[in-house]
Design a protein around this motif. Structure first.
Motif, PDB file in Angstrom:
ATOM      1  N   THR A  58     -28.083   1.133  16.150  1.00  0.00           N
ATOM      2  CA  THR A  58     -27.246   0.949  14.981  1.00  0.00           C
ATOM      3  C   THR A  58     -26.011   1.816  15.019  1.00  0.00           C
ATOM      4  O   THR A  58     -25.084   1.589  14.267  1.00  0.00           O
ATOM      5  CB  THR A  58     -28.049   1.251  13.692  1.00  0.00           C
ATOM      6  OG1 THR A  58     -28.596   2.556  13.807  1.00  0.00           O
ATOM      7  CG2 THR A  58     -29.144   0.221  13.514  1.00  0.00           C
ATOM      8  N   GLN A  85     -16.986  -5.687  12.089  1.00  0.00           N
ATOM      9  CA  GLN A  85     -17.868  -6.026  10.971  1.00  0.00           C
ATOM     10  C   GLN A  85     -17.815  -7.536  10.753  1.00  0.00           C
ATOM     11  O   GLN A  85     -16.754  -8.100  10.540  1.00  0.00           O
ATOM     12  CB  GLN A  85     -17.423  -5.306   9.689  1.00  0.00           C
ATOM     13  CG  GLN A  85     -17.579  -3.809   9.744  1.00  0.00           C
ATOM     14  CD  GLN A  85     -19.019  -3.364   9.915  1.00  0.00           C
ATOM     15  OE1 GLN A  85     -19.945  -3.990   9.437  1.00  0.00           O
ATOM     16  NE2 GLN A  85     -19.205  -2.267  10.628  1.00  0.00           N
ATOM     17  N   TRP A  88     -22.708 -11.012   8.887  1.00  0.00           N
ATOM     18  CA  TRP A  88     -24.130 -10.704   9.016  1.00  0.00           C
ATOM     19  C   TRP A  88     -24.414  -9.322   9.576  1.00  0.00           C
ATOM     20  O   TRP A  88     -25.569  -8.934   9.697  1.00  0.00           O
ATOM     21  CB  TRP A  88     -24.819 -11.759   9.878  1.00  0.00           C
ATOM     22  CG  TRP A  88     -24.639 -13.125   9.323  1.00  0.00           C
ATOM     23  CD1 TRP A  88     -23.904 -14.140   9.876  1.00  0.00           C
ATOM     24  CD2 TRP A  88     -25.140 -13.643   8.090  1.00  0.00           C
ATOM     25  NE1 TRP A  88     -23.928 -15.246   9.069  1.00  0.00           N
ATOM     26  CE2 TRP A  88     -24.680 -14.972   7.957  1.00  0.00           C
ATOM     27  CE3 TRP A  88     -25.925 -13.116   7.075  1.00  0.00           C
ATOM     28  CZ2 TRP A  88     -24.987 -15.766   6.863  1.00  0.00           C
ATOM     29  CZ3 TRP A  88     -26.227 -13.914   5.986  1.00  0.00           C
ATOM     30  CH2 TRP A  88     -25.771 -15.224   5.889  1.00  0.00           C
ATOM     31  N   GLY A  89     -23.371  -8.570   9.920  1.00  0.00           N
ATOM     32  CA  GLY A  89     -23.582  -7.219  10.424  1.00  0.00           C
ATOM     33  C   GLY A  89     -22.590  -6.879  11.523  1.00  0.00           C
ATOM     34  O   GLY A  89     -21.824  -7.718  11.971  1.00  0.00           O
ATOM     35  N   GLN A 109     -24.336  -3.221  19.474  1.00  0.00           N
ATOM     36  CA  GLN A 109     -24.709  -3.509  18.092  1.00  0.00           C
ATOM     37  C   GLN A 109     -24.559  -5.003  17.872  1.00  0.00           C
ATOM     38  O   GLN A 109     -23.593  -5.606  18.337  1.00  0.00           O
ATOM     39  CB  GLN A 109     -23.786  -2.787  17.108  1.00  0.00           C
ATOM     40  CG  GLN A 109     -23.892  -1.290  17.119  1.00  0.00           C
ATOM     41  CD  GLN A 109     -23.034  -0.710  16.008  1.00  0.00           C
ATOM     42  OE1 GLN A 109     -23.259  -0.986  14.845  1.00  0.00           O
ATOM     43  NE2 GLN A 109     -22.054   0.091  16.388  1.00  0.00           N
ATOM     44  N   PRO A 111     -26.202  -8.231  14.808  1.00  0.00           N
ATOM     45  CA  PRO A 111     -27.099  -8.463  13.672  1.00  0.00           C
ATOM     46  C   PRO A 111     -28.535  -8.696  14.146  1.00  0.00           C
ATOM     47  O   PRO A 111     -28.784  -9.528  15.012  1.00  0.00           O
ATOM     48  CB  PRO A 111     -26.532  -9.735  13.036  1.00  0.00           C
ATOM     49  CG  PRO A 111     -25.107  -9.770  13.468  1.00  0.00           C
ATOM     50  CD  PRO A 111     -25.088  -9.170  14.831  1.00  0.00           C
ATOM     51  N   GLN A 112     -29.452  -7.931  13.586  1.00  0.00           N
ATOM     52  CA  GLN A 112     -30.869  -8.081  13.939  1.00  0.00           C
ATOM     53  C   GLN A 112     -31.777  -7.661  12.791  1.00  0.00           C
ATOM     54  O   GLN A 112     -32.901  -7.227  13.013  1.00  0.00           O
ATOM     55  CB  GLN A 112     -31.184  -7.292  15.203  1.00  0.00           C
ATOM     56  CG  GLN A 112     -30.812  -5.838  15.137  1.00  0.00           C
ATOM     57  CD  GLN A 112     -31.103  -5.127  16.448  1.00  0.00           C
ATOM     58  OE1 GLN A 112     -31.791  -5.654  17.314  1.00  0.00           O
ATOM     59  NE2 GLN A 112     -30.586  -3.926  16.593  1.00  0.00           N
ATOM     60  N   ASP A 113     -31.276  -7.789  11.565  1.00  0.00           N
ATOM     61  CA  ASP A 113     -32.024  -7.325  10.402  1.00  0.00           C
ATOM     62  C   ASP A 113     -33.212  -8.205  10.037  1.00  0.00           C
ATOM     63  O   ASP A 113     -34.120  -7.760   9.357  1.00  0.00           O
ATOM     64  CB  ASP A 113     -31.099  -7.204   9.190  1.00  0.00           C
ATOM     65  CG  ASP A 113     -30.080  -6.095   9.372  1.00  0.00           C
ATOM     66  OD1 ASP A 113     -30.342  -5.176  10.176  1.00  0.00           O
ATOM     67  OD2 ASP A 113     -29.022  -6.141   8.720  1.00  0.00           O
ATOM     68  N   ASN A 114     -33.192  -9.467  10.439  1.00  0.00           N
ATOM     69  CA  ASN A 114     -34.295 -10.348  10.082  1.00  0.00           C
ATOM     70  C   ASN A 114     -34.647 -11.237  11.272  1.00  0.00           C
ATOM     71  O   ASN A 114     -33.900 -11.311  12.245  1.00  0.00           O
ATOM     72  CB  ASN A 114     -33.936 -11.189   8.841  1.00  0.00           C
ATOM     73  CG  ASN A 114     -32.703 -12.035   9.067  1.00  0.00           C
ATOM     74  OD1 ASN A 114     -32.648 -12.840   9.993  1.00  0.00           O
ATOM     75  ND2 ASN A 114     -31.702 -11.876   8.207  1.00  0.00           N
ATOM     76  N   ASP A 117     -31.856 -13.652  12.485  1.00  0.00           N
ATOM     77  CA  ASP A 117     -30.801 -12.996  13.275  1.00  0.00           C
ATOM     78  C   ASP A 117     -31.292 -12.753  14.703  1.00  0.00           C
ATOM     79  O   ASP A 117     -30.561 -12.967  15.671  1.00  0.00           O
ATOM     80  CB  ASP A 117     -30.410 -11.648  12.664  1.00  0.00           C
ATOM     81  CG  ASP A 117     -29.598 -11.783  11.387  1.00  0.00           C
ATOM     82  OD1 ASP A 117     -29.062 -12.871  11.140  1.00  0.00           O
ATOM     83  OD2 ASP A 117     -29.507 -10.782  10.645  1.00  0.00           O
ATOM     84  N   GLN A 118     -32.508 -12.292  14.826  1.00  0.00           N
ATOM     85  CA  GLN A 118     -33.072 -12.008  16.143  1.00  0.00           C
ATOM     86  C   GLN A 118     -33.187 -13.289  16.969  1.00  0.00           C
ATOM     87  O   GLN A 118     -32.878 -13.290  18.164  1.00  0.00           O
ATOM     88  CB  GLN A 118     -34.439 -11.335  15.996  1.00  0.00           C
ATOM     89  CG  GLN A 118     -34.353  -9.971  15.363  1.00  0.00           C
ATOM     90  CD  GLN A 118     -35.720  -9.403  15.000  1.00  0.00           C
ATOM     91  OE1 GLN A 118     -36.750  -9.999  15.278  1.00  0.00           O
ATOM     92  NE2 GLN A 118     -35.719  -8.245  14.360  1.00  0.00           N
TER      93      GLN A 118
END
Length: 166
Positions: A58, A85, A88-89, A109, A111-114, A117-118
Protein backbone atom coordinates in the motif's frame (compact mmCIF):
# COMPACT_ATOMS: atom_id res chain seq x y z
CA UNK A 1 -61.09 -26.72 0.90
CA UNK A 2 -57.83 -26.98 -1.00
CA UNK A 3 -55.47 -23.93 -1.24
CA UNK A 4 -55.16 -24.22 -5.03
CA UNK A 5 -58.88 -24.40 -5.64
CA UNK A 6 -59.64 -23.99 -9.34
CA UNK A 7 -62.48 -21.63 -8.51
CA UNK A 8 -59.99 -19.06 -7.14
CA UNK A 9 -57.32 -18.34 -9.80
CA UNK A 10 -56.12 -15.17 -8.05
CA UNK A 11 -55.07 -17.21 -5.03
CA UNK A 12 -53.02 -19.54 -7.29
CA UNK A 13 -51.36 -16.55 -8.97
CA UNK A 14 -50.46 -15.01 -5.60
CA UNK A 15 -49.03 -18.29 -4.25
CA UNK A 16 -47.00 -18.88 -7.43
CA UNK A 17 -45.67 -15.31 -7.34
CA UNK A 18 -44.72 -15.56 -3.66
CA UNK A 19 -42.95 -18.87 -4.26
CA UNK A 20 -41.07 -17.42 -7.23
CA UNK A 21 -39.99 -14.33 -5.29
CA UNK A 22 -38.93 -16.44 -2.29
CA UNK A 23 -36.91 -18.75 -4.53
CA UNK A 24 -35.16 -15.83 -6.22
CA UNK A 25 -34.30 -14.22 -2.87
CA UNK A 26 -32.81 -17.48 -1.60
CA UNK A 27 -30.86 -17.97 -4.84
CA UNK A 28 -29.42 -14.46 -4.75
CA UNK A 29 -28.51 -14.79 -1.07
CA UNK A 30 -26.16 -17.70 -1.71
CA UNK A 31 -22.52 -16.91 -0.94
CA UNK A 32 -19.50 -18.86 -2.17
CA UNK A 33 -17.88 -21.09 0.43
CA UNK A 34 -14.38 -19.80 -0.21
CA UNK A 35 -12.96 -16.56 -1.50
CA UNK A 36 -11.77 -16.70 -5.11
CA UNK A 37 -8.06 -17.23 -5.53
CA UNK A 38 -6.06 -14.56 -7.29
CA UNK A 39 -3.60 -15.65 -9.94
CA UNK A 40 -0.61 -13.35 -10.19
CA UNK A 41 1.96 -13.03 -12.92
CA UNK A 42 5.19 -14.79 -11.91
CA UNK A 43 7.23 -11.70 -12.75
CA UNK A 44 4.95 -9.56 -10.60
CA UNK A 45 5.28 -11.99 -7.71
CA UNK A 46 9.04 -11.50 -7.45
CA UNK A 47 10.31 -7.94 -7.02
CA UNK A 48 12.85 -6.76 -9.56
CA UNK A 49 16.53 -6.23 -8.73
CA UNK A 50 16.98 -3.50 -6.17
CA UNK A 51 13.28 -3.30 -5.39
CA UNK A 52 12.22 -2.90 -1.80
CA UNK A 53 8.42 -2.95 -2.05
CA UNK A 54 6.43 -6.05 -2.90
CA UNK A 55 3.57 -5.99 -5.43
CA UNK A 56 0.35 -4.79 -3.91
CA UNK A 57 2.07 -2.93 -1.10
CA UNK A 58 0.00 0.00 0.00
CA UNK A 59 2.95 2.34 0.21
CA UNK A 60 5.51 2.73 -2.54
CA UNK A 61 9.14 3.48 -1.77
CA UNK A 62 8.85 6.90 -3.36
CA UNK A 63 5.84 8.20 -1.49
CA UNK A 64 2.71 9.60 -3.07
CA UNK A 65 3.28 11.13 -6.45
CA UNK A 66 7.07 11.04 -6.52
CA UNK A 67 9.35 8.91 -8.62
CA UNK A 68 12.43 7.09 -7.40
CA UNK A 69 15.41 5.88 -9.39
CA UNK A 70 18.10 3.34 -8.81
CA UNK A 71 20.77 2.13 -11.15
CA UNK A 72 23.91 0.06 -11.40
CA UNK A 73 27.11 -0.04 -13.41
CA UNK A 74 25.52 -2.44 -15.94
CA UNK A 75 23.27 0.28 -17.36
CA UNK A 76 20.16 -1.03 -15.61
CA UNK A 77 17.81 1.58 -14.14
CA UNK A 78 14.81 0.95 -11.97
CA UNK A 79 12.36 3.85 -11.90
CA UNK A 80 9.18 4.11 -9.86
CA UNK A 81 6.32 6.01 -11.46
CA UNK A 82 3.93 8.43 -9.82
CA UNK A 83 1.08 7.07 -7.75
CA UNK A 84 -2.09 7.67 -9.77
CA UNK A 85 -5.36 7.89 -7.86
CA UNK A 86 -8.17 6.11 -9.70
CA UNK A 87 -11.83 5.67 -8.84
CA UNK A 88 -11.12 2.29 -7.23
CA UNK A 89 -7.75 3.03 -5.63
CA UNK A 90 -4.15 4.01 -6.30
CA UNK A 91 -2.06 2.53 -9.12
CA UNK A 92 1.74 2.71 -9.21
CA UNK A 93 4.29 0.87 -11.33
CA UNK A 94 8.04 0.33 -11.28
CA UNK A 95 9.95 0.01 -14.55
CA UNK A 96 13.33 -1.65 -15.08
CA UNK A 97 15.26 -0.34 -18.07
CA UNK A 98 18.42 -1.91 -19.47
CA UNK A 99 20.31 -0.38 -22.40
CA UNK A 100 17.35 1.89 -23.22
CA UNK A 101 14.82 -0.98 -23.37
CA UNK A 102 12.05 -1.78 -20.91
CA UNK A 103 12.88 -5.18 -19.45
CA UNK A 104 10.35 -5.36 -16.62
CA UNK A 105 7.24 -3.56 -15.37
CA UNK A 106 5.98 -4.33 -11.86
CA UNK A 107 2.74 -3.06 -10.35
CA UNK A 108 3.51 -1.83 -6.84
CA UNK A 109 0.06 -0.53 -5.98
CA UNK A 110 -3.27 -1.44 -7.51
CA UNK A 111 -6.87 -1.79 -6.31
CA UNK A 112 -7.25 -4.98 -4.29
CA UNK A 113 -9.66 -4.09 -1.50
CA UNK A 114 -12.29 -6.66 -2.42
CA UNK A 115 -12.51 -9.98 -4.27
CA UNK A 116 -13.85 -8.29 -7.42
CA UNK A 117 -10.82 -5.94 -7.59
CA UNK A 118 -8.55 -8.93 -7.09
CA UNK A 119 -10.31 -10.88 -9.82
CA UNK A 120 -10.13 -8.01 -12.32
CA UNK A 121 -6.49 -7.23 -11.62
CA UNK A 122 -5.43 -10.89 -11.70
CA UNK A 123 -6.01 -10.85 -15.45
CA UNK A 124 -5.55 -7.13 -16.20
CA UNK A 125 -2.09 -6.57 -14.70
CA UNK A 126 -0.30 -9.39 -16.55
CA UNK A 127 -1.93 -8.22 -19.80
CA UNK A 128 -0.88 -4.61 -19.20
CA UNK A 129 2.66 -5.77 -18.42
CA UNK A 130 2.85 -7.84 -21.62
CA UNK A 131 1.60 -4.93 -23.71
CA UNK A 132 4.04 -2.46 -22.12
CA UNK A 133 6.97 -4.81 -22.76
CA UNK A 134 5.86 -5.38 -26.35
CA UNK A 135 5.22 -1.68 -27.09
CA UNK A 136 8.29 -0.46 -25.17
CA UNK A 137 6.21 2.57 -24.19
CA UNK A 138 3.13 3.62 -22.24
CA UNK A 139 1.04 3.63 -25.45
CA UNK A 140 -0.84 0.44 -24.62
CA UNK A 141 -4.43 -0.66 -25.03
CA UNK A 142 -6.91 -0.49 -22.18
CA UNK A 143 -7.93 -3.89 -20.80
CA UNK A 144 -11.67 -4.39 -21.13
CA UNK A 145 -13.31 -4.48 -17.71
CA UNK A 146 -10.33 -2.79 -16.06
CA UNK A 147 -10.54 0.69 -17.55
CA UNK A 148 -9.62 2.67 -14.45
CA UNK A 149 -6.71 0.40 -13.55
CA UNK A 150 -5.49 0.49 -17.17
CA UNK A 151 -5.56 4.29 -17.29
CA UNK A 152 -3.76 4.57 -13.94
CA UNK A 153 -1.20 2.00 -15.10
CA UNK A 154 -0.55 3.95 -18.31
CA UNK A 155 -0.15 7.26 -16.46
CA UNK A 156 2.21 5.82 -13.84
CA UNK A 157 4.20 4.02 -16.53
CA UNK A 158 4.50 7.22 -18.55
CA UNK A 159 5.73 9.15 -15.51
CA UNK A 160 8.35 6.47 -14.84
CA UNK A 161 9.50 6.55 -18.46
CA UNK A 162 9.66 10.36 -18.37
CA UNK A 163 11.77 10.20 -15.21
CA UNK A 164 14.08 7.68 -16.89
CA UNK A 165 14.48 9.95 -19.90
CA UNK A 166 12.73 7.68 -22.41
Amino acid sequence: MHALNKNRPLRRIMLASAATVSGMVMLLALKPHTAPTVITDSAAAAPSAGATASPGATGGSSGSGGSGKSGSATGTKTVTGDTVQTRWGPVQVRVTIKSGKITDVTALQYPQDNPRDQQINSYALPELRREALAAQSASIDTVSGATYTSEGYQQSLQSALDSAGL
